[in-house]
Design an enzyme around this catalytic site. Structure first.
Site, PDB file in Angstrom:
ATOM      1  N   ASP A  22       6.186  -5.532   0.648  1.00  0.00           N
ATOM      2  CA  ASP A  22       6.811  -5.342  -0.665  1.00  0.00           C
ATOM      3  C   ASP A  22       8.325  -5.515  -0.601  1.00  0.00           C
ATOM      4  OD1 ASP A  22       7.170  -3.012   0.822  1.00  0.00           O
ATOM      5  OD2 ASP A  22       5.942  -1.763  -0.478  1.00  0.00           O
TER       6      ASP A  22
ATOM      7  N   GLU B  88       0.762   1.710  -6.711  1.00  0.00           N
ATOM      8  CA  GLU B  88       0.805   3.098  -7.154  1.00  0.00           C
ATOM      9  C   GLU B  88      -0.577   3.536  -7.657  1.00  0.00           C
ATOM     10  OE1 GLU B  88       3.322   4.750  -6.337  1.00  0.00           O
ATOM     11  OE2 GLU B  88       5.212   4.132  -7.252  1.00  0.00           O
TER      12      GLU B  88
ATOM     13  N   ASN C   6       1.852  10.056  -2.831  1.00  0.00           N
ATOM     14  CA  ASN C   6       0.911   9.924  -3.953  1.00  0.00           C
ATOM     15  C   ASN C   6      -0.226   8.946  -3.609  1.00  0.00           C
ATOM     16  OD1 ASN C   6       2.112   7.424  -4.040  1.00  0.00           O
ATOM     17  ND2 ASN C   6       2.903   7.591  -6.127  1.00  0.00           N
TER      18      ASN C   6
ATOM     19  N   HIS D 110       0.129   5.852  -2.365  1.00  0.00           N
ATOM     20  CA  HIS D 110       0.376   4.411  -2.482  1.00  0.00           C
ATOM     21  C   HIS D 110       0.381   3.730  -1.121  1.00  0.00           C
ATOM     22  CE1 HIS D 110       5.048   5.028  -2.578  1.00  0.00           C
ATOM     23  NE2 HIS D 110       4.746   4.519  -1.413  1.00  0.00           N
TER      24      HIS D 110
END
Ligand code: GLP
Length: 247
Positions: free
Chosen positions: A70, A145, A138, A140
Site C-alpha cells: 500500500d 479496512e 481493527n 486491517h
C-alpha cells in the site's frame, strides 16, 4: 477453511530473526522470487534483521522483485512518512534489489489505471511467492479496512479514523496521515503462494483472536486468511495471549 501455523517466540528480536530467515530461505530457494512487502512499526526490526542476514550470508535480491501492499495518496514526493521513503530507508538502500524491480502502488494521475497496472505487473511477474503482512488493531491487512470484500483488488480506499490515529506517530509532529491510500485488495493478497503475518504486543491480542479463532467475517479483514492454505503467523507471547492454537 484452514488454520494458519502459529509460531510464538519470546522476543521481538527472535521474531525479526525468524521472519528474516523465512524471507532469506525464499530467496535462496528461488532467486527470482516475487516478494509482497509490508510497512508499519512491526517491520522495522524485521527489515533490519533481513539486511544483517543479507550482509552475512551473501544471498541476493538482484533477480527478485517486490510489490508493496500500500501507499498513501496525496503525500509530496519524498515525504518521510510515505511508504516509499520507509522502504528506501529500511530495506531498499541496503540491498541489491534493482530499483525498477521494487514497486509500490501508483498514487498519482488516474488511480483506476494505476491500480489496474499494478495488478497487471504482479501477474506479469507470475504472482507473489511470499507475502508479508502486519495487522491493524481493527483487523486491517494492507489498508483493507473492516468491510472490505474478500475478493477486492488493488484500489483507492478511505482510511478509518482509528487507522489514522494509529499511524499519526509515523508522521512529523503536527501532521496527520492522509485520509486515503491505495492498497492491494484482499483478493490480490490471497493469490500469494505463501503468506507470513507478524503481530507484536498485547494490543494485537484481541484482533488475532477475532481473525483466526472466530468465523471469517468482513468485519475482520485478516480473517480472510482462513481461506488460504499456506499462512504462518509469527507473534510474541503478548499478541498470542488469547489464542488457543498456539505452539
Ligand atoms: C499500517 C499498514 C499495514 C500494517 C498495519 C500495522 O497502517 N498499512 O500494512 O500492517 O498498519 O502497523 P504496525 O506494525 O505499525 O502496528
Amino acid at each position: 477453511m484452514s488454520k494458519p501455523n502459529i509460531c510464538v517466540l519470546d522476543t521481538a528480536e527472535a521474531i525479526a530473526d525468524a521472519v528474516a530467515q523465512h524471507v532469506a530461505r525464499t530467496l535462496v530457494a528461488k532467486p527470482q522470487a516475487t516478494l509482497g512487502l509490508a510497512t508499519g512499526k512491526t517491520f522495522i526490526s524485521i527489515y533490519a534483521s533481513l539486511v544483517r542476514h543479507y550482509r552475512q550470508e551473501g544471498f541476493s535480491f538482484a533477480e527478485a522483485a517486490s510489490f508493496n501492499l500500500d501507499e498513501y495518496v496525496g503525500l509530496p514526493d519524498g515525504h518521510p512518512a510515505s511508504f516509499r521513503s520507509y522502504m528506501n530507508e529500511n530495506l531498499f538502500r541496503h540491498v541489491d534489489l534493482p530499483s525498477e524491480q521494487a514497486q509500490l502502488p501508483g498514487v498519482e494521475g488516474d488511480l483506476d489505471l494505476a491500480c489496474a497496472a499494478y495488478e497487471e505487473a504482479i501477474k506479469a511477474r507470475g504472482g507473489i511467492d511470499l507475502q508479508l503482512l502486519g495487522i491493524g488493531q481493527n483487523g486491517h491487512i494492507g489498508f483493507n479496512e473492516p468491510g472490505s470484500a474478500f475478493d477486492s483488488r488493488t484500489r483507492m480506499v478511505e482510511l478509518t479514523a482509528s487507522t489514522i490515529a494509529a499511524n499519526t506517530s509515523d508522521f512529523p509532529p503536527g501532521e496527520t496521515p492522509p485520509g486515503h491510500a491505495v492498497t492491494m485488495g484482499i483478493g490480490t493478497i490471497l493469490e500469494a503462494r505463501e503468506i507470513v503475518l507478524v503481530a507484536l504486543g498485547a494490543k494485537k491480542a484481541e484482533v488475532l483472536l477475532s481473525a483466526f479463532e472466530k468465523p471469517a467475517s468482513r468485519e475482520c479483514p485478516a480473517s480472510a486468511l482462513l481461506g488460504h492454505p499456506n499462512v504462518t503467523v509469527y507473534c510474541d507471547a503478548a499478541a498470542s495471549a488469547l489464542l488457543s492454537g498456539r505452539r
